[in-house]
Write a protein that holds these residues in place. Structure first.
Motif, PDB file in Angstrom:
ATOM      1  N   THR A   1       0.838  -1.197   0.000  1.00  0.00           N
ATOM      2  CA  THR A   1       0.000   0.000   0.000  1.00  0.00           C
ATOM      3  C   THR A   1       0.875   1.250   0.000  1.00  0.00           C
ATOM      4  O   THR A   1       2.100   1.174   0.120  1.00  0.00           O
ATOM      5  N   ARG A   2       0.246   2.372  -0.082  1.00  0.00           N
ATOM      6  CA  ARG A   2       0.960   3.628   0.114  1.00  0.00           C
ATOM      7  C   ARG A   2       1.237   3.802   1.602  1.00  0.00           C
ATOM      8  O   ARG A   2       0.746   3.033   2.443  1.00  0.00           O
ATOM      9  N   GLN A   3       2.029   4.780   1.960  1.00  0.00           N
ATOM     10  CA  GLN A   3       2.271   5.056   3.376  1.00  0.00           C
ATOM     11  C   GLN A   3       0.942   5.398   4.046  1.00  0.00           C
ATOM     12  O   GLN A   3       0.161   6.195   3.527  1.00  0.00           O
ATOM     13  N   LEU A   4       0.674   4.778   5.178  1.00  0.00           N
ATOM     14  CA  LEU A   4      -0.617   4.954   5.845  1.00  0.00           C
ATOM     15  C   LEU A   4      -0.535   6.086   6.863  1.00  0.00           C
ATOM     16  O   LEU A   4      -0.299   5.874   8.053  1.00  0.00           O
ATOM     17  N   SER A   5      -0.755   7.276   6.388  1.00  0.00           N
ATOM     18  CA  SER A   5      -0.775   8.454   7.253  1.00  0.00           C
ATOM     19  C   SER A   5      -1.485   9.583   6.512  1.00  0.00           C
ATOM     20  O   SER A   5      -1.792   9.472   5.324  1.00  0.00           O
ATOM     21  N   MET A   6      -1.749  10.652   7.243  1.00  0.00           N
ATOM     22  CA  MET A   6      -2.364  11.851   6.690  1.00  0.00           C
ATOM     23  C   MET A   6      -3.741  11.572   6.089  1.00  0.00           C
ATOM     24  O   MET A   6      -4.620  11.090   6.770  1.00  0.00           O
ATOM     25  N   ASN A   7      -3.916  11.824   4.779  1.00  0.00           N
ATOM     26  CA  ASN A   7      -5.253  11.823   4.172  1.00  0.00           C
ATOM     27  C   ASN A   7      -5.655  10.451   3.650  1.00  0.00           C
ATOM     28  O   ASN A   7      -6.130  10.303   2.520  1.00  0.00           O
ATOM     29  N   ILE A   8      -5.482   9.419   4.489  1.00  0.00           N
ATOM     30  CA  ILE A   8      -5.891   8.069   4.113  1.00  0.00           C
ATOM     31  C   ILE A   8      -7.380   7.895   4.430  1.00  0.00           C
ATOM     32  O   ILE A   8      -7.814   8.145   5.551  1.00  0.00           O
ATOM     33  N   LYS A   9      -8.153   7.458   3.444  1.00  0.00           N
ATOM     34  CA  LYS A   9      -9.585   7.285   3.634  1.00  0.00           C
ATOM     35  C   LYS A   9      -9.882   5.943   4.321  1.00  0.00           C
ATOM     36  O   LYS A   9      -9.203   4.948   4.076  1.00  0.00           O
ATOM     37  N   ASN A  10     -10.905   5.940   5.171  1.00  0.00           N
ATOM     38  CA  ASN A  10     -11.290   4.712   5.863  1.00  0.00           C
ATOM     39  C   ASN A  10     -11.713   3.624   4.888  1.00  0.00           C
ATOM     40  O   ASN A  10     -11.505   2.428   5.149  1.00  0.00           O
ATOM     41  N   ASP A  11     -12.308   4.000   3.759  1.00  0.00           N
ATOM     42  CA  ASP A  11     -12.727   3.013   2.769  1.00  0.00           C
ATOM     43  C   ASP A  11     -11.517   2.257   2.218  1.00  0.00           C
ATOM     44  O   ASP A  11     -11.593   1.040   1.969  1.00  0.00           O
ATOM     45  N   TYR A  12     -10.414   2.961   2.040  1.00  0.00           N
ATOM     46  CA  TYR A  12      -9.164   2.345   1.567  1.00  0.00           C
ATOM     47  C   TYR A  12      -8.673   1.323   2.580  1.00  0.00           C
ATOM     48  O   TYR A  12      -8.314   0.189   2.229  1.00  0.00           O
ATOM     49  N   LEU A  13      -8.697   1.667   3.854  1.00  0.00           N
ATOM     50  CA  LEU A  13      -8.266   0.752   4.911  1.00  0.00           C
ATOM     51  C   LEU A  13      -9.191  -0.459   4.987  1.00  0.00           C
ATOM     52  O   LEU A  13      -8.739  -1.590   5.238  1.00  0.00           O
ATOM     53  N   LYS A  14     -10.490  -0.262   4.763  1.00  0.00           N
ATOM     54  CA  LYS A  14     -11.436  -1.377   4.790  1.00  0.00           C
ATOM     55  C   LYS A  14     -11.175  -2.345   3.635  1.00  0.00           C
ATOM     56  O   LYS A  14     -11.272  -3.571   3.792  1.00  0.00           O
ATOM     57  N   ARG A  15     -10.859  -1.802   2.464  1.00  0.00           N
ATOM     58  CA  ARG A  15     -10.552  -2.650   1.310  1.00  0.00           C
ATOM     59  C   ARG A  15      -9.323  -3.507   1.589  1.00  0.00           C
ATOM     60  O   ARG A  15      -9.299  -4.703   1.261  1.00  0.00           O
ATOM     61  N   ILE A  16      -8.324  -2.920   2.206  1.00  0.00           N
ATOM     62  CA  ILE A  16      -7.107  -3.658   2.555  1.00  0.00           C
ATOM     63  C   ILE A  16      -7.432  -4.756   3.563  1.00  0.00           C
ATOM     64  O   ILE A  16      -6.975  -5.898   3.431  1.00  0.00           O
ATOM     65  N   SER A  17      -8.232  -4.407   4.559  1.00  0.00           N
ATOM     66  CA  SER A  17      -8.544  -5.364   5.625  1.00  0.00           C
ATOM     67  C   SER A  17      -9.316  -6.569   5.094  1.00  0.00           C
ATOM     68  O   SER A  17      -9.136  -7.689   5.575  1.00  0.00           O
ATOM     69  N   LEU A  18     -10.183  -6.368   4.117  1.00  0.00           N
ATOM     70  CA  LEU A  18     -10.968  -7.475   3.575  1.00  0.00           C
ATOM     71  C   LEU A  18     -10.079  -8.537   2.941  1.00  0.00           C
ATOM     72  O   LEU A  18     -10.319  -9.741   3.086  1.00  0.00           O
ATOM     73  N   VAL A  19      -9.036  -8.107   2.241  1.00  0.00           N
ATOM     74  CA  VAL A  19      -8.096  -9.061   1.649  1.00  0.00           C
ATOM     75  C   VAL A  19      -7.281  -9.737   2.745  1.00  0.00           C
ATOM     76  O   VAL A  19      -7.106 -10.958   2.743  1.00  0.00           O
ATOM     77  N   ALA A  20      -6.817  -8.971   3.710  1.00  0.00           N
ATOM     78  CA  ALA A  20      -5.995  -9.514   4.800  1.00  0.00           C
ATOM     79  C   ALA A  20      -6.747 -10.583   5.579  1.00  0.00           C
ATOM     80  O   ALA A  20      -6.193 -11.636   5.932  1.00  0.00           O
ATOM     81  N   LYS A  21      -8.009 -10.328   5.864  1.00  0.00           N
ATOM     82  CA  LYS A  21      -8.822 -11.239   6.675  1.00  0.00           C
ATOM     83  C   LYS A  21      -8.940 -12.623   6.064  1.00  0.00           C
ATOM     84  O   LYS A  21      -9.054 -13.634   6.776  1.00  0.00           O
ATOM     85  N   GLU A  22      -8.897 -12.703   4.735  1.00  0.00           N
ATOM     86  CA  GLU A  22      -9.021 -14.002   4.063  1.00  0.00           C
ATOM     87  C   GLU A  22      -7.875 -14.932   4.422  1.00  0.00           C
ATOM     88  O   GLU A  22      -8.007 -16.160   4.320  1.00  0.00           O
ATOM     89  N   TYR A  23      -6.737 -14.378   4.822  1.00  0.00           N
ATOM     90  CA  TYR A  23      -5.547 -15.197   5.093  1.00  0.00           C
ATOM     91  C   TYR A  23      -5.345 -15.446   6.591  1.00  0.00           C
ATOM     92  O   TYR A  23      -4.348 -16.041   6.999  1.00  0.00           O
ATOM     93  N   LEU A  24      -6.307 -15.008   7.397  1.00  0.00           N
ATOM     94  CA  LEU A  24      -6.249 -15.271   8.833  1.00  0.00           C
ATOM     95  C   LEU A  24      -7.270 -16.324   9.245  1.00  0.00           C
ATOM     96  O   LEU A  24      -7.377 -16.662  10.421  1.00  0.00           O
ATOM     97  N   LYS A  25      -8.003 -16.864   8.280  1.00  0.00           N
ATOM     98  CA  LYS A  25      -9.032 -17.845   8.600  1.00  0.00           C
ATOM     99  C   LYS A  25      -8.411 -19.222   8.841  1.00  0.00           C
ATOM    100  O   LYS A  25      -7.379 -19.553   8.260  1.00  0.00           O
TER     101      LYS A  25
END
Length: 247
Positions: free
Chosen positions: A223-247
């Motif tokens: 991802t890009r550096q996670l600071s400043m003007n990062i939108k919550n929707d962007y973080l949610k999109r990242i989390s959805l992919v990450a969660k698939e590999y924690l099951k």
């Protein structure tokens, strides 16, 4: 408490640090800096680099957060010290220890720690993670791609031999989820050479880098550096992919 791979990483970091500082200035940033947080976590985040001037506070921050980082972890392992909130150094600086380097949030809502908290809370949505005392560190291990601290990024890509070889360690490759919030510091070939993961998808949008590498069992999300003007929707999109590999 400590995993075999983590013990091996720390021992290697201490040995390499001893050799490095026998041939280099004692105030050089440590290319064998290990990281902060919970070493038993299943989530690893790499930032771009630590965000401070190496000359701040007469180099005390550099000493605590970079140079001595492997030695602090070695002390915890050798003495079987569990995560705690005790100051490792007798100092007026805010630094606490390698388990949770700072107890209070730093900066405003755009600070990287705030973004990391939101991201980890989205990934581990079945756990309530208190915003106080940076408790997200209990659920993640954090390091940096570039070992040289800077308030403003000074490099466009990673080329330091010592750091590249160190990142290839089995410990860093043992995580289910790796998030490289470092923009284009690493290219596709480097991700494959360091983490043995191939690009499978690119969901990037303007100003929202989102490249996914995997071997089917592990995932690395660039991802890009996670600071400043990062939108919550962007973080949610990242989390959805990450969660698939924690099951």
């Amino acid at each position: 408490m400590y995993k075999k791979y983590f013990k091996e990483l720390v021992n290697s970091a201490v040995e390499s640090s001893n050799s490095f500082y026998s041939n280099n200035l004692k105030n050089e940033p440590n290319p064998f800096y290990v990281g902060f947080g919970n070493p038993n976590s299943n989530i690893l985040i790499f930032g771009k680099e630590q965000g401070y001037d190496v000359n701040e506070h007469n180099n005390e921050i550099l000493l605590y957060e970079s140079i001595n980082n492997p030695y602090e972890w070695k002390n915890y392992i050798d003495n079987n010290i569990l995560p705690n909130k005790n100051k490792f150094y007798d100092t007026k600086l805010n630094y606490v220890n390698a388990f949770r380097p700072y107890m209070v949030k730093m900066g405003g809502g755009g600070h990287t720690y705030n973004k990391y908290h939101t991201l980890i809370s989205n990934i581990l949505d079945n756990i309530q993670i208190d915003k106080n005392e940076n408790k997200f560190f209990d659920h993640v291990f954090i390091s940096e791609v570039n070992h040289k601290p800077s308030k403003l990024s000074q490099i466009n890509s990673l080329s330091n031999y010592y750091r590249i070889e160190f990142l290839k360690n089995d410990y860093y490759n043992s995580f289910n989820v790796i998030i490289c919030a470092c923009g284009n510091y690493l290219n596709d070939n480097q991700v494959y050479e360091i983490f043995n993961l191939k690009l499978i998808n690119d969901y990037s949008k303007p100003n929202e880098r989102f490249k996914v590498y995997s071997d089917g069992k592990r995932v690395l999300i660039n991802t890009r550096q996670l600071s400043m003007n990062i939108k919550n929707d962007y973080l949610k999109r990242i989390s959805l992919v990450a969660k698939e590999y924690l099951k």
